[in-house]
Design a protein around this motif. Structure first.
Motif, PDB file in Angstrom:
ATOM      1  N   UNK A  96       5.696  -2.056   1.925  1.00 39.99           N
ATOM      2  CA  UNK A  96       6.686  -1.652   2.485  1.00 39.99           C
ATOM      3  C   UNK A  96       7.065  -0.004   2.294  1.00 39.99           C
ATOM      4  N   UNK A  97       6.607   0.408   1.273  1.00 39.33           N
ATOM      5  CA  UNK A  97       6.634   1.800   0.767  1.00 39.33           C
ATOM      6  C   UNK A  97       5.768   2.578   1.727  1.00 39.33           C
ATOM      7  N   UNK A  98       4.940   2.196   2.250  1.00 39.95           N
ATOM      8  CA  UNK A  98       3.958   2.885   3.261  1.00 39.95           C
ATOM      9  C   UNK A  98       4.260   3.103   4.838  1.00 39.95           C
ATOM     10  N   UNK A  99       5.296   2.392   4.974  1.00 38.54           N
ATOM     11  CA  UNK A  99       5.614   2.257   6.622  1.00 38.54           C
ATOM     12  C   UNK A  99       6.058   3.606   7.128  1.00 38.54           C
ATOM     13  N   UNK A 100       6.807   4.338   6.511  1.00 39.14           N
ATOM     14  CA  UNK A 100       7.085   5.677   6.923  1.00 39.14           C
ATOM     15  C   UNK A 100       5.969   6.525   7.255  1.00 39.14           C
ATOM     16  N   UNK A 101       5.355   6.686   6.228  1.00 41.33           N
ATOM     17  CA  UNK A 101       4.013   7.436   6.324  1.00 41.33           C
ATOM     18  C   UNK A 101       2.973   7.080   7.254  1.00 41.33           C
ATOM     19  N   UNK A 102       2.779   5.490   7.306  1.00 43.11           N
ATOM     20  CA  UNK A 102       2.077   4.964   8.175  1.00 43.11           C
ATOM     21  C   UNK A 102       0.643   4.672   7.629  1.00 43.11           C
ATOM     22  N   UNK A 103       0.363   5.074   6.470  1.00 45.63           N
ATOM     23  CA  UNK A 103      -0.733   4.936   5.606  1.00 45.63           C
ATOM     24  C   UNK A 103      -0.431   4.833   4.306  1.00 45.63           C
ATOM     25  N   UNK A 104      -1.481   4.415   3.334  1.00 49.48           N
ATOM     26  CA  UNK A 104      -1.312   4.667   2.008  1.00 49.48           C
ATOM     27  C   UNK A 104      -1.544   5.814   1.349  1.00 49.48           C
ATOM     28  N   UNK A 105      -0.662   6.390   0.608  1.00 46.16           N
ATOM     29  CA  UNK A 105      -0.634   7.656   0.035  1.00 46.16           C
ATOM     30  C   UNK A 105      -1.628   7.447  -1.199  1.00 46.16           C
ATOM     31  N   UNK A 106      -2.861   7.996  -1.492  1.00 42.07           N
ATOM     32  CA  UNK A 106      -3.649   7.767  -2.600  1.00 42.07           C
ATOM     33  C   UNK A 106      -4.295   8.898  -3.133  1.00 42.07           C
ATOM     34  N   UNK A 107      -4.252   8.948  -4.282  1.00 45.02           N
ATOM     35  CA  UNK A 107      -5.275   9.884  -5.062  1.00 45.02           C
ATOM     36  C   UNK A 107      -6.453   9.240  -5.788  1.00 45.02           C
ATOM     37  N   UNK A 108      -7.711   9.909  -6.288  1.00 43.59           N
ATOM     38  CA  UNK A 108      -8.584   9.267  -7.042  1.00 43.59           C
ATOM     39  C   UNK A 108      -9.015   7.794  -6.436  1.00 43.59           C
ATOM     40  N   UNK A 109      -9.301   7.989  -5.185  1.00 41.47           N
ATOM     41  CA  UNK A 109      -9.801   6.598  -4.499  1.00 41.47           C
ATOM     42  C   UNK A 109     -10.982   6.176  -5.068  1.00 41.47           C
ATOM     43  N   UNK A 110     -10.985   4.814  -5.133  1.00 40.32           N
ATOM     44  CA  UNK A 110     -12.218   4.121  -5.724  1.00 40.32           C
ATOM     45  C   UNK A 110     -12.171   2.897  -4.946  1.00 40.32           C
ATOM     46  N   UNK A 111     -13.697   2.657  -4.590  1.00 44.09           N
ATOM     47  CA  UNK A 111     -14.132   1.451  -3.709  1.00 44.09           C
ATOM     48  C   UNK A 111     -15.539   1.117  -4.253  1.00 44.09           C
ATOM     49  N   UNK A 112     -15.840  -0.049  -4.138  1.00 43.98           N
ATOM     50  CA  UNK A 112     -17.076  -0.665  -4.424  1.00 43.98           C
ATOM     51  C   UNK A 112     -17.360  -2.038  -3.564  1.00 43.98           C
ATOM     52  N   UNK A 113     -18.373  -2.553  -3.681  1.00 41.58           N
ATOM     53  CA  UNK A 113     -18.873  -3.889  -3.479  1.00 41.58           C
ATOM     54  C   UNK A 113     -19.444  -4.482  -4.498  1.00 41.58           C
ATOM     55  N   UNK A 114     -19.049  -5.875  -4.465  1.00 41.45           N
ATOM     56  CA  UNK A 114     -19.723  -6.774  -5.491  1.00 41.45           C
ATOM     57  C   UNK A 114     -20.063  -8.082  -4.635  1.00 41.45           C
ATOM     58  N   UNK A 115     -20.833  -8.789  -5.225  1.00 43.12           N
ATOM     59  CA  UNK A 115     -21.081 -10.235  -4.801  1.00 43.12           C
ATOM     60  C   UNK A 115     -20.400 -11.147  -5.563  1.00 43.12           C
ATOM     61  N   UNK A 116     -19.541 -12.205  -5.010  1.00 45.47           N
ATOM     62  CA  UNK A 116     -18.866 -13.025  -5.819  1.00 45.47           C
ATOM     63  C   UNK A 116     -18.944 -14.085  -5.028  1.00 45.47           C
ATOM     64  N   UNK A 117     -19.555 -15.354  -5.851  1.00 44.70           N
ATOM     65  CA  UNK A 117     -19.840 -16.637  -5.308  1.00 44.70           C
ATOM     66  C   UNK A 117     -20.849 -16.736  -3.798  1.00 44.70           C
ATOM     67  N   UNK A 118     -21.594 -15.550  -4.016  1.00 45.24           N
ATOM     68  CA  UNK A 118     -22.683 -15.613  -2.872  1.00 45.24           C
ATOM     69  C   UNK A 118     -22.241 -14.795  -1.911  1.00 45.24           C
ATOM     70  N   UNK A 119     -20.894 -14.129  -1.767  1.00 45.99           N
ATOM     71  CA  UNK A 119     -20.446 -13.056  -0.789  1.00 45.99           C
ATOM     72  C   UNK A 119     -20.189 -11.752  -1.008  1.00 45.99           C
TER      73      UNK A 119
END
Length: 455
Positions: A96-119
């Motif tokens: 709900x807090x992101x609606x006015x900006x239209x996207x997520x305001x974020x610093x220090x972005x972290x993304x990763x990919x893992x395999x969990x239960x074969x997916x």
């Protein structure tokens, strides 16, 4: 590539709205982690040694660029920027807090990919702010997590509704969860609680979270920031799935990891400042905590604390002269090599001939913060010695490197809104984003990682 019996870790932030084409000495990581029995369902490529898999993907490696001279000069060429052709901003589900900006305001972005239960399971997190504030301090309301089956989405907030019915979805930890503490189970330690003073009012903020899947459990490493009672890195462990519920590990019940020292802004009380920007590196069945910009520690086997030591061991690095302030250290392994990533401010100043100098200088008169860059060094061993650093990504500082489900390499970025290029009012609306940019590897001879350069 880090393996565990429960899954494989394939791999710690508008102009870029479109989707681009299709980081002790004892018991240090072994050069190659061995596959374990629970991984039989992985693809044949995932089972290849790291260098062989990488070579399979990149038969023709790009070359290293000559280093700017002297050592410490930044490479500010546009080829090293996240651009429309090599990056995009993740379409994270809005709160709900992101609606006015239209996207997520974020610093220090972290993304990763893992395999969990074969997916494959992609995760995203970062430093966010509360409605009504222009930054993530002097307080924020905790840590949010998003998940997706693909890097391109759909990105959904982690389903925390079964843990906290009626509460904001996706929020996995916050100082406000102090009421969930029970004997033998601490969610929020006393030093992490909100507090108040005459200068800043409400205080207490969480910074730079990273989410890791290791030995079948989810670990969230983060940092209490400058306006907290104690400043430093801590770790949470989930007692369920990726959404939690999370609790604090035993080693952080009284304080952050490591020892306190004099540091941080002048308003921080003496003894309250510990090593910040905690990161987790795992290989095989072992894990290490990477702290601040230069030290590390091995975790105990039960992952409840780091192995006791009088002084934390330091990475063997090749510093600049003089060495500026660095932060956001992250270790990533690829092609049998260890890559130590840092965030550094590229500061501009005037050369004698009037041209612009771009360099990782110490701050001072006549030196203006320009871009918050990702700088990288490479080594044969986790502890080093690490090579001279190079500019891997302009404006991509305080990030992480990771591999997607196909073994392709990516980095995160966020465009620092505090100072420099992205703080300019003409660009600030495009700052503080959850961005990802493709990387390229210069092969087993070059052994460098760069933001994918223009061909």
């Amino acid at each position: 590539m880090t393996r565990s019996e429960n899954g494989t870790h394939f791999g710690r932030r508008s102009m870029l709205a479109g989707i681009a084409g299709t980081v002790g000495v004892a018991a240090l990581p072994s050069a190659t982690a061995q596959a374990l029995p629970g991984e039989a369902a992985l693809s044949a490529e995932a089972a290849l040694p790291a260098e062989a898999a990488a070579t399979k993907h990149h038969k023709h490696h790009p070359s290293n660029w000559p280093d700017p001279k002297p050592y410490g000069v930044a490479d500010a060429r546009e080829d090293l920027w996240p651009r429309e052709d090599n990056s995009f901003v993740l379409p994270l589900q809005l709160r709900p807090r992101d609606k006015e900006l239209g996207r997520v305001w974020m610093r220090d972005t972290y993304v990763n990919c893992f395999v969990v239960n074969g997916r494959p399971l992609y995760v995203a997190t970062g430093t966010t702010r509360v409605p009504g504030l222009t930054a993530a301090g002097p307080w924020n309301d905790g840590l949010f997590v998003w998940t997706a089956p693909s890097l391109h989405g759909p990105w959904r907030l982690a389903d925390t509704t079964g843990i906290r019915p009626g509460a904001e979805r996706g929020k996995v930890w916050s100082p406000e969860f102090v009421g969930e503490n029970r004997p033998g189970r601490t969610v929020v330690a006393p030093w992490q609680e909100y507090w108040y003073d005459d200068e800043f009012g409400k205080r207490g903020q969480a910074w730079a979270p990273e989410l890791h899947y290791f030995r079948g459990k989810w670990y969230l490493v983060a940092c209490m920031g400058d306006h907290s009672q104690k400043v430093g890195s801590f770790m949470l462990v989930s007692e369920g799935g990726v959404a939690g519920p999370y609790r604090l590990v035993e080693g952080n019940l009284e304080k952050p990891f490591g020892d306190s020292f004099i540091g941080g802004p002048s308003f921080i009380k003496p003894g309250a400042y510990h090593h910040i920007d905690g990161s987790l590196y795992s290989e095989g069945s072992d894990a290490w905590l990477v702290l601040h910009n230069h030290v590390y520690a091995k975790f105990r086997k039960d992952m409840e604390d780091i192995v006791p030591t009088t002084n934390l061991p330091a990475f063997k690095q090749t510093p600049y002269a003089p060495e500026p302030y660095l932060e956001g250290a992250y270790v990533f392994k690829h092609g049998g090599k260890y890559y130590l990533v840092h965030a550094a401010w590229d500061r501009t100043s005037a050369n004698a001939d009037g041209s612009t100098r771009y360099a990782y200088d110490v701050g001072g008169a006549g030196r203006t913060q320009y871009q918050y860059d990702a700088i990288v060094a490479v080594a044969d061993h986790f502890e080093g010695p690490y090579s001279e650093r190079w500019t891997a990504g302009v404006g991509a500082g305080h990030n992480n490197f990771f591999k997607d489900r196909d073994g392709d390499l990516w980095a995160t970025f966020f465009r620092n809104p505090a100072f420099g290029y992205w703080a300019d009012p003409s660009r600030s609306d495009d700052a503080a984003v959850a961005g990802v940019v493709r990387l390229e590897w210069t092969g087993p001879k070059g052994n460098r990682l760069y933001v994918r350069r223009q061909r």
